[in-house]
Design a protein around this motif. Structure first.
Motif, PDB file in Angstrom:
ATOM      1  N   ALA A 134      46.545  41.599  53.863  1.00  0.00           N
ATOM      2  CA  ALA A 134      46.619  40.341  53.111  1.00  0.00           C
ATOM      3  C   ALA A 134      45.445  40.202  52.154  1.00  0.00           C
ATOM      4  O   ALA A 134      45.610  39.837  50.981  1.00  0.00           O
ATOM      5  CB  ALA A 134      46.674  39.163  54.089  1.00  0.00           C
ATOM      6  N   VAL A 135      44.238  40.506  52.619  1.00  0.00           N
ATOM      7  CA  VAL A 135      43.051  40.428  51.759  1.00  0.00           C
ATOM      8  C   VAL A 135      43.120  41.491  50.670  1.00  0.00           C
ATOM      9  O   VAL A 135      42.772  41.234  49.500  1.00  0.00           O
ATOM     10  CB  VAL A 135      41.775  40.597  52.609  1.00  0.00           C
ATOM     11  N   LEU A 136      43.581  42.681  51.033  1.00  0.00           N
ATOM     12  CA  LEU A 136      43.673  43.786  50.078  1.00  0.00           C
ATOM     13  C   LEU A 136      44.545  43.412  48.890  1.00  0.00           C
ATOM     14  O   LEU A 136      44.136  43.521  47.724  1.00  0.00           O
ATOM     15  CB  LEU A 136      44.234  45.019  50.794  1.00  0.00           C
ATOM     16  N   TRP A 137      45.775  42.928  49.158  1.00  0.00           N
ATOM     17  CA  TRP A 137      46.706  42.643  48.070  1.00  0.00           C
ATOM     18  C   TRP A 137      46.330  41.387  47.306  1.00  0.00           C
ATOM     19  O   TRP A 137      46.574  41.287  46.093  1.00  0.00           O
ATOM     20  CB  TRP A 137      48.122  42.543  48.616  1.00  0.00           C
ATOM     21  N   ALA A 138      45.730  40.416  47.968  1.00  0.00           N
ATOM     22  CA  ALA A 138      45.289  39.208  47.256  1.00  0.00           C
ATOM     23  C   ALA A 138      44.245  39.565  46.201  1.00  0.00           C
ATOM     24  O   ALA A 138      44.307  39.089  45.054  1.00  0.00           O
ATOM     25  CB  ALA A 138      44.736  38.182  48.240  1.00  0.00           C
ATOM     26  N   ASN A 139      43.287  40.415  46.554  1.00  0.00           N
ATOM     27  CA  ASN A 139      42.242  40.791  45.598  1.00  0.00           C
ATOM     28  C   ASN A 139      42.740  41.803  44.577  1.00  0.00           C
ATOM     29  O   ASN A 139      42.310  41.778  43.422  1.00  0.00           O
ATOM     30  CB  ASN A 139      41.035  41.353  46.354  1.00  0.00           C
ATOM     31  N   ARG A 140      43.659  42.671  44.979  1.00  0.00           N
ATOM     32  CA  ARG A 140      44.196  43.647  44.019  1.00  0.00           C
ATOM     33  C   ARG A 140      44.992  42.935  42.924  1.00  0.00           C
ATOM     34  O   ARG A 140      44.872  43.258  41.735  1.00  0.00           O
ATOM     35  CB  ARG A 140      45.062  44.672  44.743  1.00  0.00           C
TER      36      ARG A 140
ATOM     37  N   TYR B  44      36.228  42.873  43.759  1.00  0.00           N
ATOM     38  CA  TYR B  44      36.179  44.318  43.972  1.00  0.00           C
ATOM     39  C   TYR B  44      35.597  44.644  45.339  1.00  0.00           C
ATOM     40  O   TYR B  44      36.101  45.542  46.042  1.00  0.00           O
ATOM     41  CB  TYR B  44      35.342  44.969  42.866  1.00  0.00           C
ATOM     42  N   GLN B  45      34.546  43.938  45.725  1.00  0.00           N
ATOM     43  CA  GLN B  45      33.946  44.200  47.041  1.00  0.00           C
ATOM     44  C   GLN B  45      34.939  43.888  48.152  1.00  0.00           C
ATOM     45  O   GLN B  45      35.101  44.667  49.113  1.00  0.00           O
ATOM     46  CB  GLN B  45      32.676  43.363  47.197  1.00  0.00           C
TER      47      GLN B  45
ATOM     48  N   THR C 176      36.595  46.843  50.600  1.00  0.00           N
ATOM     49  CA  THR C 176      36.395  46.746  52.052  1.00  0.00           C
ATOM     50  C   THR C 176      37.730  46.649  52.777  1.00  0.00           C
ATOM     51  O   THR C 176      37.967  47.337  53.782  1.00  0.00           O
ATOM     52  CB  THR C 176      35.529  45.524  52.388  1.00  0.00           C
ATOM     53  N   ALA C 177      38.619  45.791  52.276  1.00  0.00           N
ATOM     54  CA  ALA C 177      39.926  45.631  52.919  1.00  0.00           C
ATOM     55  C   ALA C 177      40.744  46.913  52.835  1.00  0.00           C
ATOM     56  O   ALA C 177      41.458  47.263  53.783  1.00  0.00           O
ATOM     57  CB  ALA C 177      40.684  44.473  52.261  1.00  0.00           C
ATOM     58  N   ARG C 178      40.640  47.637  51.730  1.00  0.00           N
ATOM     59  CA  ARG C 178      41.387  48.886  51.622  1.00  0.00           C
ATOM     60  C   ARG C 178      40.874  49.921  52.615  1.00  0.00           C
ATOM     61  O   ARG C 178      41.661  50.645  53.242  1.00  0.00           O
ATOM     62  CB  ARG C 178      41.279  49.438  50.197  1.00  0.00           C
ATOM     63  N   MET C 179      39.553  50.009  52.767  1.00  0.00           N
ATOM     64  CA  MET C 179      38.989  50.931  53.746  1.00  0.00           C
ATOM     65  C   MET C 179      39.448  50.573  55.150  1.00  0.00           C
ATOM     66  O   MET C 179      39.843  51.449  55.948  1.00  0.00           O
ATOM     67  CB  MET C 179      37.463  50.904  53.647  1.00  0.00           C
TER      68      MET C 179
END
Length: 469
Positions: free
Chosen positions: A446-452, A385-386, A390-393
C-alpha cells in the motif's frame, strides 16, 4: 456642415484603433471547454517566450493564446472480468468537477483578454450656447469626443492577461494530473484491500480447518479442551479480520467514487498490486519533476506576468489624449460653427510612483515564489522517494524470502497437527506468523504504490481540494 460631420465620424473611427500600433486581425474559432488539454509545461514555456517577442514587436494581437485541443477520447471498453484503472481514469477526467472548473477558468480569462484590449467608447451629446441672446435660440448643435490610449497600455494589458491564461492552462494540466494520480492511488488502495479480503478469507479457512481438527483431537482425548478453545478464538479473530478487510474495500471504492465523480459499486478491479515496479533513480526523477512540473511552470509564467505588470505600471504616467469636436448652428447669424478641444492630464504629482513600487515588489515576490516551489518539489520528492524505496525493499523481501517460508511453515505445522505430532500452540503460532507476515506485506504494498503513483504524477494530488488562486 456635411464636411464637418464627416470629420467628426473620421475622428471616431481613428479613436477606435490603437495609437500608432499595427493591428493584426485573426479569426477566433470557438473551442469546446471540455476538450481543452494544455500542452506539457515545456511547450507552455516556449509559448510564453513567443508571446513576449510578439509583444515587444509592438503588434497588438486580437486573439488570446490558443489552448491546445484534442478530440475527446472515447472510454476504453470495460474488461469482462472487471473494471481497469484506465477505465476509472477516463471516467474521472470526464466527470470530476475540478477539471471542468479549471477549464472554465481558462475560458473566463480568454474573455478577460479580449476585453482588456478594447479601446474606450466615444462620447456624444447635445451642446447649446448663448440661448436667448437678443431673443434668439443661440448656438445649437452636438459634439463627439474620444479618448486615445497612449503608451501601448492596451497591448500591455493584454500581455498581462496572456500570462494569466498561460497559468490557468498549466493549472488545468495540473488538475488533470491530480485527478489521474488520485484515481491511481485510490485504485491501488482498492487492489490491496481486495487482496486483503482474499487473505482474510484464506486465514478464516485455515482457522476453520484447525477448529475441526481440534474437535476431532479433543474427542479422541489427545488435546485438552483449552486447545479447542484457543483455535476457536483464532477463528473468531480471523472472522473479524475478514470483516475489517471488507470495510476497507468498501471505503476504498467510496473514495474512488468521490474522485471519479460517479457512484461506483464495489466490484472486481483488474490489476496486480503484488507486481513490483522497477526501482526508480533519484537523479532521473528529480530532473523529470523539475523539468515537467506544471506547478513550477505556472510559477515561471507568474514571473513573466509580473514583469509585464511592471512595464504597464511604468507607462501609466504617459497621459492619454482626450479630444472633442462640436458642430453648432448660430441662430443669430445663420452660420454653422465648429470647435475642437484636445487635452491631456499633467503628470505633476501622480506619476504612479506607488504603483511602480508595488509592481517591482510583486515581481520580486514571484521570483522568490518560483525558487520556493522548486525547493519544495525537491523536498516532497525526497519524502516520497524515501518512502517508496523503503516500501519496495520491504515488499520484495517479503515476497521472495519471508512469505514462502511462512507458507511452508504453516503447511508443515498443519499437517503435523492433524497427525497429532505437533501441539496446538505450535499451530497457533504458525497461523499468527503467517497472518502477520501477509498483513505486513500488504501494508508495504500500500505504501509502495501510494508513493509510486505520486512520483509518476509529479507529486500532484488532492484534486478535490480548493484550487490555487
Amino acid at each position: 456642415m456635411k464636411a464637418l460631420a464627416l470629420t467628426m465620424l473620421s475622428i471616431l473611427a481613428v479613436g477606435c484603433t490603437s495609437s500608432g500600433r499595427k493591428s493584426t486581425q485573426v479569426a477566433i474559432s470557438p473551442t469546446p471547454v471540455a476538450a481543452m488539454k494544455p500542452a506539457p509545461a515545456s511547450i507552455e514555456a516556449v509559448k510564453v517566450v513567443a508571446y513576449e517577442q510578439a509583444a515587444d514587436s509592438g503588434e497588438i494581437l486580437t486573439q488570446p493564446p490558443s489552448v491546445a485541443t484534442a478530440e475527446p477520447e472515447s472510454l476504453p471498453p470495460v474488461e469482462p472480468d472487471g473494471i481497469t484503472i484506465e477505465n476509472l481514469q477516463q471516467m474521472a477526467l470526464a466527470n470530476n468537477p475540478a477539471v471542468a472548473q479549471a477549464a472554465a477558468r481558462v475560458d473566463a480569462l480568454q474573455g478577460k483578454w479580449f476585453q482588456a484590449g478594447l479601446p474606450p467608447n466615444p462620447s456624444a451629446g447635445y451642446a447649446a450656447n448663448e440661448i436667448g441672446d437678443e431673443g434668439h435660440g443661440g448656438q445649437q448643435g452636438g459634439f463627439v469626443g474620444q479618448e486615445y490610449i497612449t503608451g501601448g497600455k492596451l497591448r500591455l494589458d493584454r500581455a498581462i492577461v496572456t500570462q494569466e491564461i498561460q497559468r490557468a492552462q498549466l493549472q488545468l494540466h495540473a488538475t488533470q494530473l491530480r485527478v489521474t494520480t488520485d484515481v491511481r492511488k485510490a485504485s491501488y488502495a482498492a487492489l490491496v484491500a481486495q487482496r486483503r479480503v482474499e487473505l482474510a478469507s484464506e486465514l478464516l479457512r485455515f482457522s476453520g480447518e484447525a477448529v475441526q481438527a481440534s474437535k476431532e483431537l479433543q474427542e479422541a482425548e489427545e488435546i485438552p479442551r483449552a486447545g479447542l478453545l484457543q483455535t476457536e478464538v483464532e477463528q473468531q479473530n480471523a472472522a473479524i479480520l475478514q470483516q475489517t478487510a471488507r470495510n476497507e474495500l468498501t471505503a476504498a471504492w467510496r473514495q474512488l467514487s468521490a474522485t471519479v465523480g460517479v457512484e461506483l459499486p464495489v466490484q472486481q478491479l483488474v490489476g496486480d498490486a503484488t507486481r513490483l515496479p522497477e526501482m526508480l533513480d533519484w537523479d532521473e526523477q528529480l530532473a523529470r519533476v523539475t523539468a515537467s512540473s506544471p506547478e513550477l511552470a505556472a510559477a515561471m509564467a507568474e514571473i513573466v506576468q509580473r514583469q509585464a505588470a511592471l512595464r504597464r505600471a511604468r507607462v501609466e504616467p504617459i497621459p492619454n489624449l482626450t479630444t472633442q469636436v462640436s458642430v453648432q448652428f448660430d441662430d443669430a447669424t445663420n452660420d454653422t460653427i465648429a470647435s475642437v478641444q484636445a487635452g491631456v492630464p499633467l503628470p505633476l504629482w501622480n506619476r504612479n510612483q506607488g504603483g511602480i513600487r508595488q509592481a517591482q515588489a510583486e515581481a520580486a515576490e514571484a521570483t522568490r515564489n518560483a525558487a520556493r516551489i522548486e525547493l519544495d518539489l525537491k523536498r516532497r520528492l525526497a519524502e516520497a522517494y524515501q518512502s517508496y524505496s523503503t516500501a519496495r525493499m520491504q515488499a520484495q523481501t517479503y515476497a521472495t524470502t519471508i512469505l514462502p517460508k511462512a507458507q511452508q511453515t504453516l503447511e508443515l505445522v498443519q499437517r503435523g497437527y492433524r497427525l497429532g505430532e505437533v501441539g496446538y500452540l505450535d499451530l497457533l503460532n504458525a497461523q499468527r506468523t503467517f497472518s502477520q507476515t501477509n498483513l505486513a506485506y500488504l501494508d508495504a504494498l500500500a505504501v509502495l504504490w501510494a508513493n509510486r503513483t505520486e512520483i509518476d504524477g509529479l507529486l500532484l494530488t488532492g484534486s478535490l481540494a480548493a484550487p490555487p488562486q
